[in-house]
Motif scaffolding. Structure first.
Motif, PDB file in Angstrom:
ATOM      1  N   MET A 132      -8.176  13.452   5.502  1.00  0.00           N
ATOM      2  CA  MET A 132      -7.660  12.731   4.334  1.00  0.00           C
ATOM      3  C   MET A 132      -6.484  11.848   4.728  1.00  0.00           C
ATOM      4  SD  MET A 132      -9.473  13.775   1.720  1.00  0.00           S
ATOM      5  CE  MET A 132      -8.490  13.562   0.270  1.00  0.00           C
ATOM      6  N   GLY A 133      -6.265  10.829   3.937  1.00  0.00           N
ATOM      7  CA  GLY A 133      -5.099   9.970   4.078  1.00  0.00           C
ATOM      8  C   GLY A 133      -5.212   8.947   5.186  1.00  0.00           C
ATOM      9  N   ASP A 134      -4.445   7.873   5.019  1.00  0.00           N
ATOM     10  CA  ASP A 134      -4.390   6.815   6.021  1.00  0.00           C
ATOM     11  C   ASP A 134      -2.936   6.499   6.320  1.00  0.00           C
ATOM     12  OD1 ASP A 134      -7.136   6.024   6.641  1.00  0.00           O
ATOM     13  OD2 ASP A 134      -7.249   5.443   4.542  1.00  0.00           O
ATOM     14  N   ASP A 135      -2.650   6.272   7.587  1.00  0.00           N
ATOM     15  CA  ASP A 135      -1.314   5.890   8.025  1.00  0.00           C
ATOM     16  C   ASP A 135      -1.296   4.378   8.143  1.00  0.00           C
ATOM     17  OD1 ASP A 135       1.274   5.991   8.954  1.00  0.00           O
ATOM     18  OD2 ASP A 135       0.684   6.437  11.018  1.00  0.00           O
ATOM     19  N   ILE A 136      -0.662   3.729   7.172  1.00  0.00           N
ATOM     20  CA  ILE A 136      -0.633   2.267   7.119  1.00  0.00           C
ATOM     21  C   ILE A 136       0.735   1.774   7.581  1.00  0.00           C
ATOM     22  CG2 ILE A 136      -0.786   0.256   5.572  1.00  0.00           C
ATOM     23  CD1 ILE A 136      -3.449   1.654   5.750  1.00  0.00           C
ATOM     24  N   ASP A 137       0.749   0.750   8.392  1.00  0.00           N
ATOM     25  CA  ASP A 137       1.995   0.083   8.770  1.00  0.00           C
ATOM     26  C   ASP A 137       2.318  -0.889   7.638  1.00  0.00           C
ATOM     27  OD1 ASP A 137       4.008  -1.557   9.775  1.00  0.00           O
ATOM     28  OD2 ASP A 137       3.128  -1.682  11.784  1.00  0.00           O
ATOM     29  N   TRP A 138       2.985  -0.376   6.600  1.00  0.00           N
ATOM     30  CA  TRP A 138       3.204  -1.160   5.385  1.00  0.00           C
ATOM     31  C   TRP A 138       3.958  -2.472   5.631  1.00  0.00           C
ATOM     32  CZ3 TRP A 138       0.033  -0.572   1.631  1.00  0.00           C
ATOM     33  CH2 TRP A 138      -0.555   0.671   1.400  1.00  0.00           C
ATOM     34  N   PRO A 139       5.034  -2.499   6.422  1.00  0.00           N
ATOM     35  CA  PRO A 139       5.694  -3.791   6.658  1.00  0.00           C
ATOM     36  C   PRO A 139       4.749  -4.837   7.265  1.00  0.00           C
ATOM     37  CG  PRO A 139       7.162  -2.017   7.299  1.00  0.00           C
ATOM     38  CD  PRO A 139       5.817  -1.387   7.000  1.00  0.00           C
ATOM     39  N   LYS A 140       3.920  -4.426   8.218  1.00  0.00           N
ATOM     40  CA  LYS A 140       2.971  -5.358   8.845  1.00  0.00           C
ATOM     41  C   LYS A 140       1.920  -5.822   7.838  1.00  0.00           C
ATOM     42  CE  LYS A 140      -0.532  -5.651  12.471  1.00  0.00           C
ATOM     43  NZ  LYS A 140      -1.257  -4.924  13.514  1.00  0.00           N
ATOM     44  N   VAL A 141       1.359  -4.886   7.093  1.00  0.00           N
ATOM     45  CA  VAL A 141       0.318  -5.224   6.112  1.00  0.00           C
ATOM     46  C   VAL A 141       0.886  -6.096   5.002  1.00  0.00           C
ATOM     47  CG1 VAL A 141      -1.094  -4.214   4.277  1.00  0.00           C
ATOM     48  CG2 VAL A 141      -1.242  -3.315   6.593  1.00  0.00           C
ATOM     49  N   GLU A 142       2.057  -5.737   4.507  1.00  0.00           N
ATOM     50  CA  GLU A 142       2.660  -6.521   3.421  1.00  0.00           C
ATOM     51  C   GLU A 142       3.025  -7.928   3.888  1.00  0.00           C
ATOM     52  OE1 GLU A 142       4.266  -2.864   0.642  1.00  0.00           O
ATOM     53  OE2 GLU A 142       5.648  -3.714   2.117  1.00  0.00           O
ATOM     54  N   ALA A 143       3.431  -8.068   5.150  1.00  0.00           N
ATOM     55  CA  ALA A 143       3.690  -9.403   5.686  1.00  0.00           C
ATOM     56  C   ALA A 143       2.392 -10.207   5.756  1.00  0.00           C
ATOM     57  CB  ALA A 143       4.330  -9.304   7.068  1.00  0.00           C
ATOM     58  N   ALA A 144       1.315  -9.560   6.190  1.00  0.00           N
ATOM     59  CA  ALA A 144       0.014 -10.245   6.288  1.00  0.00           C
ATOM     60  C   ALA A 144      -0.513 -10.647   4.914  1.00  0.00           C
ATOM     61  CB  ALA A 144      -0.994  -9.354   6.999  1.00  0.00           C
ATOM     62  N   TYR A 145      -0.318  -9.801   3.916  1.00  0.00           N
ATOM     63  CA  TYR A 145      -0.795 -10.081   2.566  1.00  0.00           C
ATOM     64  C   TYR A 145       0.173 -10.964   1.770  1.00  0.00           C
ATOM     65  CZ  TYR A 145      -4.880  -6.989   2.592  1.00  0.00           C
ATOM     66  OH  TYR A 145      -6.115  -6.421   2.841  1.00  0.00           O
ATOM     67  N   GLY A 146       1.406 -11.067   2.237  1.00  0.00           N
ATOM     68  CA  GLY A 146       2.398 -11.875   1.534  1.00  0.00           C
ATOM     69  C   GLY A 146       2.916 -11.222   0.267  1.00  0.00           C
ATOM     70  N   THR A 147       2.767  -9.905   0.166  1.00  0.00           N
ATOM     71  CA  THR A 147       3.254  -9.189  -1.008  1.00  0.00           C
ATOM     72  C   THR A 147       3.461  -7.720  -0.677  1.00  0.00           C
ATOM     73  OG1 THR A 147       2.862  -8.702  -3.357  1.00  0.00           O
ATOM     74  CG2 THR A 147       0.939  -8.633  -1.908  1.00  0.00           C
ATOM     75  N   ALA A 148       4.346  -7.094  -1.429  1.00  0.00           N
ATOM     76  CA  ALA A 148       4.484  -5.646  -1.350  1.00  0.00           C
ATOM     77  C   ALA A 148       3.355  -5.026  -2.176  1.00  0.00           C
ATOM     78  CB  ALA A 148       5.842  -5.222  -1.898  1.00  0.00           C
ATOM     79  N   PHE A 149       3.154  -3.724  -2.051  1.00  0.00           N
ATOM     80  CA  PHE A 149       2.147  -3.004  -2.827  1.00  0.00           C
ATOM     81  C   PHE A 149       2.841  -1.983  -3.721  1.00  0.00           C
ATOM     82  CE2 PHE A 149      -0.418  -4.860   0.432  1.00  0.00           C
ATOM     83  CZ  PHE A 149      -1.676  -5.029  -0.148  1.00  0.00           C
ATOM     84  N   PRO A 150       2.214  -1.617  -4.833  1.00  0.00           N
ATOM     85  CA  PRO A 150       2.816  -0.628  -5.732  1.00  0.00           C
ATOM     86  C   PRO A 150       3.011   0.721  -5.037  1.00  0.00           C
ATOM     87  CG  PRO A 150       1.019  -1.791  -6.831  1.00  0.00           C
ATOM     88  CD  PRO A 150       0.957  -2.176  -5.376  1.00  0.00           C
ATOM     89  N   ASP A 151       4.117   1.383  -5.365  1.00  0.00           N
ATOM     90  CA  ASP A 151       4.446   2.660  -4.738  1.00  0.00           C
ATOM     91  C   ASP A 151       3.413   3.747  -5.013  1.00  0.00           C
ATOM     92  OD1 ASP A 151       6.718   1.689  -3.516  1.00  0.00           O
ATOM     93  OD2 ASP A 151       8.061   2.332  -5.120  1.00  0.00           O
ATOM     94  N   ASP A 152       2.844   3.789  -6.238  1.00  0.00           N
ATOM     95  CA  ASP A 152       1.852   4.831  -6.524  1.00  0.00           C
ATOM     96  C   ASP A 152       0.609   4.651  -5.660  1.00  0.00           C
ATOM     97  OD1 ASP A 152       0.945   2.557  -8.005  1.00  0.00           O
ATOM     98  OD2 ASP A 152      -0.060   3.840  -9.462  1.00  0.00           O
ATOM     99  N   TYR A 153       0.250   3.394  -5.409  1.00  0.00           N
ATOM    100  CA  TYR A 153      -0.894   3.104  -4.544  1.00  0.00           C
ATOM    101  C   TYR A 153      -0.599   3.549  -3.110  1.00  0.00           C
ATOM    102  CZ  TYR A 153      -4.208   0.452  -1.744  1.00  0.00           C
ATOM    103  OH  TYR A 153      -5.153   0.092  -0.828  1.00  0.00           O
ATOM    104  N   LYS A 154       0.607   3.263  -2.628  1.00  0.00           N
ATOM    105  CA  LYS A 154       0.987   3.676  -1.276  1.00  0.00           C
ATOM    106  C   LYS A 154       0.904   5.202  -1.146  1.00  0.00           C
ATOM    107  CE  LYS A 154       4.204  -0.066  -0.182  1.00  0.00           C
ATOM    108  NZ  LYS A 154       5.612  -0.375   0.131  1.00  0.00           N
ATOM    109  N   LYS A 155       1.365   5.913  -2.170  1.00  0.00           N
ATOM    110  CA  LYS A 155       1.298   7.381  -2.154  1.00  0.00           C
ATOM    111  C   LYS A 155      -0.158   7.845  -2.160  1.00  0.00           C
ATOM    112  CE  LYS A 155       5.676   8.575  -2.488  1.00  0.00           C
ATOM    113  NZ  LYS A 155       6.355   9.217  -1.383  1.00  0.00           N
ATOM    114  N   PHE A 156      -1.011   7.165  -2.930  1.00  0.00           N
ATOM    115  CA  PHE A 156      -2.435   7.500  -2.960  1.00  0.00           C
ATOM    116  C   PHE A 156      -3.040   7.336  -1.568  1.00  0.00           C
ATOM    117  CE2 PHE A 156      -6.910   6.692  -3.184  1.00  0.00           C
ATOM    118  CZ  PHE A 156      -7.372   7.574  -4.143  1.00  0.00           C
TER     119      PHE A 156
END
Length: 194
Positions: free
Chosen positions: A19-43
């Motif tokens: 279960m679960g995925d380890d996402i490099d959020w700063p890298k992904v958010e830079a690529a997408y040009g946006t932050a993601f909602p915190d509840d989604y990150k927790k999911f």
């Protein structure tokens, strides 16, 4: 937000151990040009990329230009240019929200689309949009992704927001990560067939 994730965790049972995925959020958010909602990150941290009872797929963001990679994404150009796909249940929905602002995080086996309307507000305040294939229209829900799923499974919406109501009020809902589903398929086990 944390409360919605805990409520969702009490409704969903992991199917298999991976279960679960380890996402490099700063890298992904830079690529997408946006932050993601915190509840989604927790999911994503707790459950990851996978499906709920084979009926609702939840995708994760992946920094790639490969159009064949199944991931969180904007709507494809064919959808953006299709006038029929611009129908909203709210009279001024297209003007107020616009399909070009939708970031898709999920889909159903009934071909419904689940996404956020990426407004100028913080990601935690983004409205959620559902394109119900049966109604052929977008409906806006003012809640986060986790709260939406909890409300869907508990039957807290006046009408089921997706085309298939089989998960509404169901107990013992299972979440299966895509990695585990692939492993089981390699063994000839197809969990959603039972």
């Amino acid at each position: 937000m944390t409360e919605s994730i805990e409520q969702l965790s009490s409704v969903l049972t992991p199917y298999g151990g991976d279960m679960g995925d380890d996402i490099d959020w700063p890298k992904v958010e830079a690529a997408y040009g946006t932050a993601f909602p915190d509840d989604y990150k927790k999911f994503v941290e707790r459950f990851g990329n996978g499906t709920i009872e084979g009926a609702i797929a939840v995708m994760v963001p992946i920094a790639t230009d490969d159009p064949m990679t199944r991931r969180v994404s904007r709507l494809p150009e064919r959808a953006l240019s299709d006038p029929a796909y611009r129908r909203w249940t709210e009279p001024d929905g297209e003007k107020r929200y616009g399909v070009g602002r939708i970031l898709v995080w999920g889909e159903t086996d009934s071909a419904d689309t689940l996404g956020w309307i990426t407004t100028d507000t913080s990601p935690g305040e983004w409205p959620l949009a559902v394109h119900n294939r049966g109604d052929a229209a977008w409906t806006v829900h003012h809640c986060g992704m986790a709260e939406f799923l909890v409300r869907l499974f508990r039957g807290d919406f006046p009408e089921c927001p997706i085309s298939d109501s089989s998960l509404v009020g169901a107990s013992g809902l299972r979440f299966l990560h895509d990695r585990e589903e692939e492993r089981l398929a390699g063994l000839g086990v197809y969990p959603w067939d039972d």
